[in-house]
Every structure is written in C-alpha cells, then in structure tokens.
Design a protein around this motif. Structure first.
Motif, PDB file in Angstrom:
ATOM      1  N   LEU A 156     -43.728 -29.494  13.006  1.00 48.46           N
ATOM      2  CA  LEU A 156     -43.167 -29.623  11.667  1.00 48.46           C
ATOM      3  C   LEU A 156     -42.262 -28.443  11.329  1.00 48.46           C
ATOM      4  CD1 LEU A 156     -46.346 -30.928   9.796  1.00 48.46           C
ATOM      5  CD2 LEU A 156     -44.263 -32.216  10.289  1.00 48.46           C
ATOM      6  N   ALA A 157     -42.665 -27.236  11.751  1.00 45.63           N
ATOM      7  CA  ALA A 157     -41.824 -26.055  11.521  1.00 45.63           C
ATOM      8  C   ALA A 157     -40.498 -26.188  12.266  1.00 45.63           C
ATOM      9  CB  ALA A 157     -42.563 -24.792  11.964  1.00 45.63           C
ATOM     10  N   LEU A 158     -40.557 -26.717  13.492  1.00 48.04           N
ATOM     11  CA  LEU A 158     -39.339 -26.936  14.271  1.00 48.04           C
ATOM     12  C   LEU A 158     -38.454 -27.996  13.613  1.00 48.04           C
ATOM     13  CD1 LEU A 158     -40.645 -26.802  17.955  1.00 48.04           C
ATOM     14  CD2 LEU A 158     -38.762 -25.438  17.010  1.00 48.04           C
ATOM     15  N   CYS A 159     -39.081 -29.020  13.019  1.00 45.12           N
ATOM     16  CA  CYS A 159     -38.305 -30.051  12.327  1.00 45.12           C
ATOM     17  C   CYS A 159     -37.531 -29.449  11.162  1.00 45.12           C
ATOM     18  CB  CYS A 159     -39.238 -31.148  11.824  1.00 45.12           C
ATOM     19  SG  CYS A 159     -39.878 -32.255  13.092  1.00 45.12           S
ATOM     20  N   ILE A 160     -38.213 -28.615  10.367  1.00 44.17           N
ATOM     21  CA  ILE A 160     -37.545 -27.974   9.226  1.00 44.17           C
ATOM     22  C   ILE A 160     -36.409 -27.081   9.706  1.00 44.17           C
ATOM     23  CG2 ILE A 160     -37.860 -26.183   7.465  1.00 44.17           C
ATOM     24  CD1 ILE A 160     -38.733 -28.876   6.522  1.00 44.17           C
ATOM     25  N   THR A 161     -36.677 -26.315  10.763  1.00 44.59           N
ATOM     26  CA  THR A 161     -35.650 -25.427  11.310  1.00 44.59           C
ATOM     27  C   THR A 161     -34.454 -26.227  11.810  1.00 44.59           C
ATOM     28  OG1 THR A 161     -37.339 -23.827  11.974  1.00 44.59           O
ATOM     29  CG2 THR A 161     -35.189 -23.649  13.033  1.00 44.59           C
ATOM     30  N   SER A 162     -34.717 -27.353  12.458  1.00 41.64           N
ATOM     31  CA  SER A 162     -33.639 -28.188  12.993  1.00 41.64           C
ATOM     32  C   SER A 162     -32.788 -28.778  11.874  1.00 41.64           C
ATOM     33  CB  SER A 162     -34.229 -29.311  13.850  1.00 41.64           C
ATOM     34  OG  SER A 162     -34.950 -28.792  14.947  1.00 41.64           O
ATOM     35  N   THR A 163     -33.427 -29.224  10.790  1.00 44.50           N
ATOM     36  CA  THR A 163     -32.646 -29.764   9.670  1.00 44.50           C
ATOM     37  C   THR A 163     -31.799 -28.678   9.015  1.00 44.50           C
ATOM     38  OG1 THR A 163     -34.529 -29.449   8.158  1.00 44.50           O
ATOM     39  CG2 THR A 163     -34.302 -31.614   9.191  1.00 44.50           C
ATOM     40  N   ASN A 164     -32.346 -27.453   8.934  1.00 40.34           N
ATOM     41  CA  ASN A 164     -31.560 -26.332   8.404  1.00 40.34           C
ATOM     42  C   ASN A 164     -30.360 -26.039   9.297  1.00 40.34           C
ATOM     43  OD1 ASN A 164     -33.328 -26.035   6.273  1.00 40.34           O
ATOM     44  ND2 ASN A 164     -34.522 -24.423   7.257  1.00 40.34           N
ATOM     45  N   THR A 165     -30.564 -26.157  10.605  1.00 42.52           N
ATOM     46  CA  THR A 165     -29.475 -25.925  11.554  1.00 42.52           C
ATOM     47  C   THR A 165     -28.376 -26.961  11.383  1.00 42.52           C
ATOM     48  OG1 THR A 165     -31.019 -24.979  13.168  1.00 42.52           O
ATOM     49  CG2 THR A 165     -28.882 -25.703  13.998  1.00 42.52           C
ATOM     50  N   PHE A 166     -28.764 -28.225  11.254  1.00 44.62           N
ATOM     51  CA  PHE A 166     -27.770 -29.282  11.048  1.00 44.62           C
ATOM     52  C   PHE A 166     -27.028 -29.083   9.731  1.00 44.62           C
ATOM     53  CE2 PHE A 166     -30.197 -31.933  14.183  1.00 44.62           C
ATOM     54  CZ  PHE A 166     -29.128 -32.168  15.029  1.00 44.62           C
ATOM     55  N   PHE A 182     -38.839 -17.878  12.745  1.00 42.45           N
ATOM     56  CA  PHE A 182     -38.777 -17.479  14.157  1.00 42.45           C
ATOM     57  C   PHE A 182     -38.070 -18.544  14.984  1.00 42.45           C
ATOM     58  CE2 PHE A 182     -40.565 -17.693  18.443  1.00 42.45           C
ATOM     59  CZ  PHE A 182     -40.309 -16.413  18.911  1.00 42.45           C
ATOM     60  N   TRP A 183     -38.469 -19.808  14.793  1.00 47.28           N
ATOM     61  CA  TRP A 183     -37.829 -20.887  15.540  1.00 47.28           C
ATOM     62  C   TRP A 183     -36.355 -20.996  15.182  1.00 47.28           C
ATOM     63  CZ3 TRP A 183     -40.568 -21.755  19.443  1.00 47.28           C
ATOM     64  CH2 TRP A 183     -41.949 -21.909  19.391  1.00 47.28           C
ATOM     65  N   GLY A 184     -36.019 -20.652  13.935  1.00 51.94           N
ATOM     66  CA  GLY A 184     -34.625 -20.692  13.521  1.00 51.94           C
ATOM     67  C   GLY A 184     -33.769 -19.718  14.318  1.00 51.94           C
ATOM     68  N   VAL A 185     -34.299 -18.533  14.572  1.00 51.94           N
ATOM     69  CA  VAL A 185     -33.563 -17.546  15.362  1.00 51.94           C
ATOM     70  C   VAL A 185     -33.452 -18.008  16.813  1.00 51.94           C
ATOM     71  CG1 VAL A 185     -33.593 -15.189  16.255  1.00 51.94           C
ATOM     72  CG2 VAL A 185     -34.170 -15.626  13.867  1.00 51.94           C
ATOM     73  N   CYS A 186     -34.517 -18.598  17.335  1.00 50.45           N
ATOM     74  CA  CYS A 186     -34.489 -19.094  18.713  1.00 50.45           C
ATOM     75  C   CYS A 186     -33.405 -20.153  18.890  1.00 50.45           C
ATOM     76  CB  CYS A 186     -35.852 -19.677  19.097  1.00 50.45           C
ATOM     77  SG  CYS A 186     -37.169 -18.449  19.245  1.00 50.45           S
ATOM     78  N   ILE A 187     -33.294 -21.073  17.929  1.00 49.85           N
ATOM     79  CA  ILE A 187     -32.232 -22.074  17.977  1.00 49.85           C
ATOM     80  C   ILE A 187     -30.879 -21.420  17.753  1.00 49.85           C
ATOM     81  CG2 ILE A 187     -31.281 -24.111  16.815  1.00 49.85           C
ATOM     82  CD1 ILE A 187     -34.123 -25.012  16.234  1.00 49.85           C
ATOM     83  N   GLY A 188     -30.840 -20.428  16.855  1.00 47.67           N
ATOM     84  CA  GLY A 188     -29.591 -19.736  16.556  1.00 47.67           C
ATOM     85  C   GLY A 188     -29.019 -18.985  17.740  1.00 47.67           C
ATOM     86  N   VAL A 189     -29.885 -18.549  18.663  1.00 52.60           N
ATOM     87  CA  VAL A 189     -29.416 -17.858  19.871  1.00 52.60           C
ATOM     88  C   VAL A 189     -28.514 -18.778  20.682  1.00 52.60           C
ATOM     89  CG1 VAL A 189     -30.161 -16.924  22.102  1.00 52.60           C
ATOM     90  CG2 VAL A 189     -31.360 -16.270  20.020  1.00 52.60           C
ATOM     91  N   LYS A 190     -28.900 -20.056  20.755  1.00 51.77           N
ATOM     92  CA  LYS A 190     -28.124 -21.019  21.537  1.00 51.77           C
ATOM     93  C   LYS A 190     -26.960 -21.597  20.753  1.00 51.77           C
ATOM     94  CE  LYS A 190     -27.440 -23.763  25.096  1.00 51.77           C
ATOM     95  NZ  LYS A 190     -26.994 -23.240  26.415  1.00 51.77           N
ATOM     96  N   VAL A 191     -27.210 -21.933  19.482  1.00 49.45           N
ATOM     97  CA  VAL A 191     -26.199 -22.639  18.685  1.00 49.45           C
ATOM     98  C   VAL A 191     -25.198 -21.684  18.050  1.00 49.45           C
ATOM     99  CG1 VAL A 191     -25.844 -24.207  16.736  1.00 49.45           C
ATOM    100  CG2 VAL A 191     -27.823 -24.515  18.235  1.00 49.45           C
ATOM    101  N   PHE A 192     -25.712 -20.590  17.457  1.00 47.35           N
ATOM    102  CA  PHE A 192     -24.848 -19.667  16.711  1.00 47.35           C
ATOM    103  C   PHE A 192     -24.673 -18.316  17.417  1.00 47.35           C
ATOM    104  CE2 PHE A 192     -27.001 -22.325  13.444  1.00 47.35           C
ATOM    105  CZ  PHE A 192     -25.874 -23.032  13.033  1.00 47.35           C
ATOM    106  N   HIS A 193     -25.204 -18.205  18.636  1.00 43.35           N
ATOM    107  CA  HIS A 193     -25.062 -16.999  19.454  1.00 43.35           C
ATOM    108  C   HIS A 193     -25.644 -15.758  18.764  1.00 43.35           C
ATOM    109  CE1 HIS A 193     -22.521 -19.514  21.947  1.00 43.35           C
ATOM    110  NE2 HIS A 193     -21.743 -19.759  20.897  1.00 43.35           N
ATOM    111  N   LEU A 194     -26.795 -15.941  18.135  1.00 48.02           N
ATOM    112  CA  LEU A 194     -27.485 -14.822  17.509  1.00 48.02           C
ATOM    113  C   LEU A 194     -28.283 -14.055  18.563  1.00 48.02           C
ATOM    114  CD1 LEU A 194     -28.908 -16.615  14.328  1.00 48.02           C
ATOM    115  CD2 LEU A 194     -26.772 -15.340  14.533  1.00 48.02           C
TER     116      LEU A 194
END
Length: 406
Positions: free
Chosen positions: A80-90, A334-346
């Motif tokens: 569920l946390a990953l789902c929220i992070t993914s929607t924020n990313t989109f 935390f998951w947001g930063v992990c996704i951001g490393v790949k998507v936003f190059h954080l």
C-alpha cells in the motif's frame, strides 16, 4: 472478487448482516454473507470455535509473530505504501508534462472502481435490493465518500501554499485522529507497545525529514509568504483530519458489510463528489493542460495503481486497523526516494536506510504482545465477532471456519 466474502462447503447458511448494530431485528437489505458453514443442530458442541480458543492456540508476547497473518499484514502495508508512492510519482510526471488536474485525475479512479464493484453489487443484490441499500444506508456512504474526496483534495491543495516538510509533518495528524476516534467511538484500547511502536515509526520519519533538510530536498524553489504558509498548513491539517475520519469509518463499515458493497458505494458517491469539484476547480487547468501519449499513459498508470490501493486497503482494515494502516504508509517517503533514483535521478542519503529500518522496527514493536488474531478482532463486533461479516481478512471468518483469517 466473487468469492471473497464467502466460504465453500456443504450446508451453507446465508443471512443478512445489518450495517448498524441497532437494527431492532427488522428486515433490512440482504447481502448473501456466509455466517456458518455447518448446521449447528447437527454439529458436536466441542466443534464450535471461539475467539478464546483460537487465541489460546499460541501463547507468549510474540504469539502474533508466529502466524502467517502477521507477515501478510506487514507485506500488505508495504504494498500500500508503494501504491501511494507510485501515484505520487505519476502525479509529478503529469506536472512535468504541464498537466496539473488533481481532482479530475482522481475521478478516473472512482469511475473504474464504480464499474467493477458497483456492477458486482448489482449482480449480488439485484437492482431493487441495491436501491433499498441506497435509500436505507446510502447516507453513511455519502459521508464516507465526502471525507475521502476532501482528504485527497485538501492534501493536494496544501502543497500549493506550504513546504513539503510542513505538509508531511502535519499529515501525522491523521494518525492522531485515527487513534482518538477509534478510542472514543469504537472502544479500541491501545497497548503501551502499540503507542511506543507508533512513536518509533514517527521518529523514523523524523530522520527522513532531517535528511531532506540537510540535502535541501524540502526547500521550496520559490519563497513562500507567511500568509500562504499558514493557509497551506491549515489545508494540510484539514486533509489529515478528513483522512483519519474516513479511515476509521471505512474500517467500521468493512467489518460489518461485504467488501464489494463498501468499495462500490464509496466509489459511487465519491465519483459524484469528485466530479463536481473537478468541474468547479479544475476547469481552467483542464483547458491549459497538455494532452499527449505520455500524459495518457501516466493517467492510466495512476488510475490502475490507485484502484489497486482502494481495493487492498479494506482488507488491511479487516486484518489490522486504521491506525496500523496509517503507520505502515510512513515508509512511503523511503520508497519514494528509491523510485526517484530511477525516475528523477535522485540520490539516496545515508540516513534513509536507517530511517527505513527504524520504521519497520516500530511496526514490529506495534504488534508485540498481540495474540494470534492480532487486530482482526474488533471490539464493536462482540467477543466472538458475531456482529461482523464472514469475509476475507475478518476474525469472524476464522471463528466460523477455524482456519487462517486469509
């Protein structure tokens, strides 16, 4: 979905489960919920399972850790946390394309949920019974939908006026709201380890915020006036309060009614609320928005993932509680930063893994001392959960079937 609130076996008995405990024995709309799988008259007396018998099967302060249900709850919380992070990313990707329509983009989610769950409710109840449901209990779902839509709207609105750090800190008020409302109205009593676990999780998020402050990740690109800061903080506070209320209300409803009914009614009324707000507040943004293949793909991804979130959240409410649900979502940063490393190059600061371990540790402490059923037993349903529905994730299902909650 067709069998998620039913069980197999011979001599099944179907009976209506009222949404309100004070129905006075009068007939209400009937949902085909399984409340027993064997004929009690022919079943031996010692075959009846009670909550006490189930909780006596494993003893000790770590009894719940020895069950499969604990690991399901832990993993489900992170999904569920990953789902929220993914929607924020989109949402961030949509803004980057020049499309900022927060109310309108969520409308697709409610439409999809309505198509799936309301259609299935029609199939199970029939049109006349569905209409009786709306007339008798619709007002409860109208309130739930209103709180859910406003929670989404004011939280998004808060980010226009205040800093990310300030808004996220105020979002902790959702946890406070859930704990207070559950304690006062649902008679939930929290153990000291649960309070300590929540505080440890909040401390873990504090480490994340400290890391963001050190690296400048929470600094606004443009200066924010003091007036806008106060306005944004108030919007964040109101959004967190609405979220907390809607979470507690949904936990109560899914414990007493079929999952497909609750999600279907939530989506039906939320679609109306959200559509009205989108027409009023997103009209100008919709005209100036960018529309291309990427935007379409991002909207599809956002809708599918958010719909999955809304489908899994009720199961989480049944297996655990609204409080643990909100605490589990704290790992989203935390998951947001992990996704951001790949998507936003954080880049990941060295404090992030420490914060994640701290939050997970808090989740473990939260369930220390819990018995076999954990938080699946709801105090408002009776000692043996006789006031609840026999559905996936409920303790009532375990009492009736004598098997795992899931």
């Amino acid at each position: 979905m067709a069998n998620q609130d039913g069980t197999g076996g011979a001599a099944e008995h179907y009976a209506p489960e009222p949404l309100s405990p004070s129905h006075g024995g009068k007939s209400t709309h009937h949902a085909p919920e399984v409340v027993a799988i064997n004929d009690e008259a022919s079943a031996p007396e010692d075959a009846v399972t009670t909550v006490d018998q189930l909780e006596a099967s494993k003893k000790g302060r770590f009894a719940y850790f020895k069950t499969r249900d604990f690991y399901i709850v832990l993993v489900l919380g992170q999904i569920l946390a990953l789902c929220i992070t993914s929607t924020n990313t989109f949402s961030s990707l949509l803004v980057a394309q020049g499309t900022s329509i927060p109310a309108f983009q969520t409308l697709f989610n409610y439409v999809l949920l309505n198509i799936v769950y309301t259609s299935f409710t029609f199939y199970r109840y029939g049109f006349k019974r569905w209409c009786r449901l709306v007339l008798k209990d619709g007002w409860k779902y109208i309130i739930l939908a209103f709180l859910d839509v406003q929670g989404n709207y004011f939280t998004v609105l808060a980010y226009r006026y205040t800093t990310i750090l300030s808004a996220q800190l105020i979002n902790f008020f959702a946890i406070v709201t859930v704990v207070i409302i559950s304690f006062c109205f649902l008679h939930v009593r929290y153990h000291i380890t649960q309070i300590v676990g929540i505080l440890i999780c909040i401390g873990g998020v504090g480490i994340l915020f400290a890391s963001d402050h050190i690296t400048g990740a929470t600094s606004p690109e443009n200066p924010i006036s003091k007036g806008d800061q106060v306005k944004g903080d108030l919007f964040a506070l109101l959004g967190a309060f609405c979220y907390g209320l809607s979470n507690v209300a949904e936990e109560f409803l899914v414990s007493k009614r079929p999952l497909y009914e609750v999600v279907g009614q939530l989506a039906f009324w939320a679609m109306i609320w959200n559509g009205a707000q989108a027409g009023i507040f997103d009209k100008a943004s919709f005209r100036t928005a960018t529309w291309n293949g990427k935007v379409g793909g991002y909207l599809v991804g956002y809708t599918l993932i958010l719909s999955m979130f809304y489908s899994l959240a009720p199961v989480m409410f049944r297996l655990s509680s609204a409080a643990f649900f909100n605490v589990s979502l704290l790992t989203g940063n935390f998951w947001g930063v992990c996704i951001g490393v790949k998507v936003f190059h954080l880049t990941i600061h060295w404090m992030y893994p420490i914060a994640f371990v701290c939050i997970i540790g808090g989740l473990l402490v939260y369930f220390t001392g819990k018995k076999v059923l954990g938080e699946a037993t709801k105090p408002w349903l009776g000692r043996n959960q006789e006031g609840g529905v026999t559905g996936v994730g409920t303790a009532r299902r375990r009492v009736v079937r004598g098997a795992t909650v899931v």
